[in-house]
Enzyme design. Structure first.
Site, PDB file in Angstrom:
ATOM      1  N   SER A   1      78.678 -51.777 -10.817  1.00  0.00           N
ATOM      2  CA  SER A   1      78.236 -53.059 -11.364  1.00  0.00           C
ATOM      3  C   SER A   1      79.170 -53.135 -12.524  1.00  0.00           C
ATOM      4  O   SER A   1      79.600 -54.277 -12.891  1.00  0.00           O
ATOM      5  CB  SER A   1      77.036 -53.344 -11.828  1.00  0.00           C
ATOM      6  OG  SER A   1      76.729 -54.679 -12.244  1.00  0.00           O
ATOM      7  N   ALA A   2      79.381 -52.154 -13.859  1.00  0.00           N
ATOM      8  CA  ALA A   2      79.872 -52.231 -14.847  1.00  0.00           C
ATOM      9  C   ALA A   2      81.233 -52.783 -14.716  1.00  0.00           C
ATOM     10  O   ALA A   2      82.043 -52.466 -13.931  1.00  0.00           O
ATOM     11  CB  ALA A   2      79.706 -51.042 -15.696  1.00  0.00           C
ATOM     12  N   PRO A   3      81.734 -53.738 -16.040  1.00  0.00           N
ATOM     13  CA  PRO A   3      80.923 -54.307 -16.893  1.00  0.00           C
ATOM     14  C   PRO A   3      79.894 -55.503 -16.626  1.00  0.00           C
ATOM     15  O   PRO A   3      79.545 -56.026 -17.635  1.00  0.00           O
ATOM     16  CB  PRO A   3      81.865 -54.945 -17.839  1.00  0.00           C
ATOM     17  CG  PRO A   3      83.132 -54.888 -16.980  1.00  0.00           C
ATOM     18  CD  PRO A   3      83.129 -54.332 -15.701  1.00  0.00           C
TER      19      PRO A   3
ATOM     20  N   GLY B   1      80.377 -58.546 -14.803  1.00  0.00           N
ATOM     21  CA  GLY B   1      80.998 -59.682 -14.184  1.00  0.00           C
ATOM     22  C   GLY B   1      80.261 -60.420 -13.125  1.00  0.00           C
ATOM     23  O   GLY B   1      80.145 -61.605 -13.180  1.00  0.00           O
ATOM     24  N   LYS B   2      80.280 -59.598 -11.930  1.00  0.00           N
ATOM     25  CA  LYS B   2      80.170 -59.991 -10.803  1.00  0.00           C
ATOM     26  C   LYS B   2      78.425 -60.347 -10.417  1.00  0.00           C
ATOM     27  O   LYS B   2      77.970 -61.084  -9.997  1.00  0.00           O
ATOM     28  CB  LYS B   2      80.502 -59.340  -9.436  1.00  0.00           C
ATOM     29  CG  LYS B   2      82.176 -59.058  -9.677  1.00  0.00           C
ATOM     30  CD  LYS B   2      82.775 -58.046  -8.726  1.00  0.00           C
ATOM     31  CE  LYS B   2      84.271 -58.023  -8.868  1.00  0.00           C
ATOM     32  NZ  LYS B   2      84.585 -57.299  -9.992  1.00  0.00           N
TER      33      LYS B   2
ATOM     34  N   CYS C   1      90.216 -54.191  -6.231  1.00  0.00           N
ATOM     35  CA  CYS C   1      91.242 -54.643  -6.940  1.00  0.00           C
ATOM     36  C   CYS C   1      92.606 -53.883  -6.686  1.00  0.00           C
ATOM     37  O   CYS C   1      93.450 -53.694  -7.427  1.00  0.00           O
ATOM     38  CB  CYS C   1      91.000 -54.773  -8.511  1.00  0.00           C
ATOM     39  SG  CYS C   1      90.511 -53.134  -9.286  1.00  0.00           S
TER      40      CYS C   1
END
Length: 444
Positions: free
Chosen positions: A259-261, A263-264, A380
């Site tokens: 998860s970090a940071p 945003g999603k 990404c």
């Protein structure tokens, strides 16, 4: 001006020789410098430009320096690099000034090398029209023109047609726009748009996401009251496409395993209107504070954080989630426009190791999805081995899952694959990205 170039040389020394992250070391050096805003802008331009075009610059320098470049003192090499960058890619600085500044800076850093620096740069100015690469090799031509390592260009050529590869390489060299996401828990699009305009920002609508606004011009967005008050958050529009892909509904249980940071996860919480439960995990304890800080600033109440290795099974979450998001660790080849050092810090061996980790995470995440639930996989990167090939492999291993096709509209940088997954090609507006959505149907 010498101080600006001196700072640039110091930053590049850490990036190229100590594998430091360019944004972190640049921010640190600029914050402690006494440079004015104009000079800070010049340092930023030189640092990112030199990292971005290192292959082309070093090919030129190799032509004029007969010994191995790596044998040069690192500061001397980086003085030569920033000088070639300025003369080749920046029109605003006179060439004679670049040479003089380089020689003066070398006299401070390594006096004996000043003559070499002067000679190499003047020699380059006399011989700018030389062909520095093999014109008969498309691979060398693309590597030189766009400044990418040959192995990476070859990888793209094997995966995409020549026209797509030129679009990809050009897109990865573009300066990224800053895009913000409107926080629907605290404002709406019209109000946020008006406040940004009133604060002096030159703005445009996003290209694909209804919550996106592009910042064309304006001061640092993190100094903006809208950011501080949690009305907006900075997120690339490609990453912004992930949460809407999850078909979220209120009161769902969602696991975000990498998860970090955050945003999603925060975007998912906004879509779910602060209901249900989002469990945001990361393997590194110190990164969980980034998720918590983001959630707190945005007024999000339904996210809880914990340390978890996404590749290792935890029976606590078996068949328990309506949605599982795995934004897996990847080679990052889609975000080179933001982190140009990825060109020089990654190699093919790194990718092989990553694919194994990604597949371990996929198999593990599948166990947490309840029947009728969905697994969302994103990266990404533009490397098919980490993207489409991983999805094909997973579907063979887990036949109770099948792809649900994604569609985001008719943009020329979106590739819709016949399997239903999506590749987003990089351009000035968006990072390179990949998203797949799979539904669990139970035993087949």
């Amino acid at each position: 001006m010498n101080n600006a170039r001196k700072t640039a040389v110091k930053v590049l020394g850490e990036v190229f020789n100590k594998n430091a992250y360019s944004n972190i070391v640049l921010g640190r050096e600029l914050n402690k410098s006494d440079l004015n805003d104009k000079d800070k802008g010049l340092v930023t331009e030189i640092v990112y430009g030199t990292i971005k075009y290192k292959y082309t610059i070093d090919t030129i320098l190799n032509y004029f320096i007969k010994s191995n470049l790596e044998k040069l003192e690192i500061d001397v090499l980086n003085i030569l690099r920033i000088s070639i960058y300025q003369m080749l890619y920046l029109d605003k600085i006179p060439e004679f000034a670049v040479v003089n500044e380089a020689v003066e800076l070398t006299k401070i850093k390594s006096p004996k090398a000043a003559k070499l620096v002067n000679g190499v740069l003047r020699n380059y100015l006399r011989n700018k029209d030389i062909d520095y690469h093999n014109k008969n090799s498309k691979l060398e031509e693309l590597s030189f023109k766009y400044s990418f390592p040959k192995w990476m260009v070859k990888l793209f050529l094997e995966s995409y047609g020549i026209e797509e590869v030129q679009k990809i390489l050009s897109g990865l060299n573009m300066v990224p726009a800053v895009t913000v996401r409107i926080n629907a828990l605290r404002t709406d699009y019209e109000e946020a748009w008006k406040k940004l305009a009133d604060n002096g920002y030159d703005i445009e609508e996003g290209k694909v996401c209804p919550e996106a606004i592009q910042i064309i011009k304006g001061r640092n967005i993190e100094d903006n009251p809208l950011f501080k008050d949690g009305l907006i958050t900075v997120q690339d529009e490609s990453a912004m496409m992930v949460a809407p892909s999850m078909d979220l509904e209120e009161n769902m249980i969602v696991l975000d395993l990498c998860s970090a940071p955050g945003g999603k996860a925060c975007h998912a919480a906004e879509i779910m209107n602060n209901t249900g439960k989002i469990l945001a995990f990361d393997i590194h304890e110190n990164k969980l504070s980034l998720i918590r800080d983001n959630a707190e600033r945005l007024g999000i109440k339904n996210i809880s954080c914990a340390v978890l290795d996404a590749a290792k099974y935890s029976s606590k979450y078996k068949d328990g989630a309506d949605r599982v998001l795995i934004d897996v660790p990847c080679s990052g080849m889609g975000i080179i426009r933001k982190k140009p050092e990825i060109k020089w810090t990654k190699d093919k061996e790194d990718i092989r190791g990553l694919v194994k980790i990604q597949r371990d995470i996929m198999l593990n995440a599948a166990k947490y999805v309840k029947e009728g639930g969905k697994l969302i996989y994103s990266t990404c990167t533009l490397n098919k081995e980490e993207n489409e090939e991983n999805i094909r492999w997973f579907l063979k291993k887990c036949p109770d899952f099948k792809v649900e096709p994604l569609y985001f509209g008719n943009l020329d940088n979106l590739i819709y694959h016949k399997e239903g997954v999506v590749t987003i090609l990089p351009d000035k507006n968006m990072d390179g990205f990949f998203i797949a959505k799979m539904i669990k149907h139970g035993q087949v």
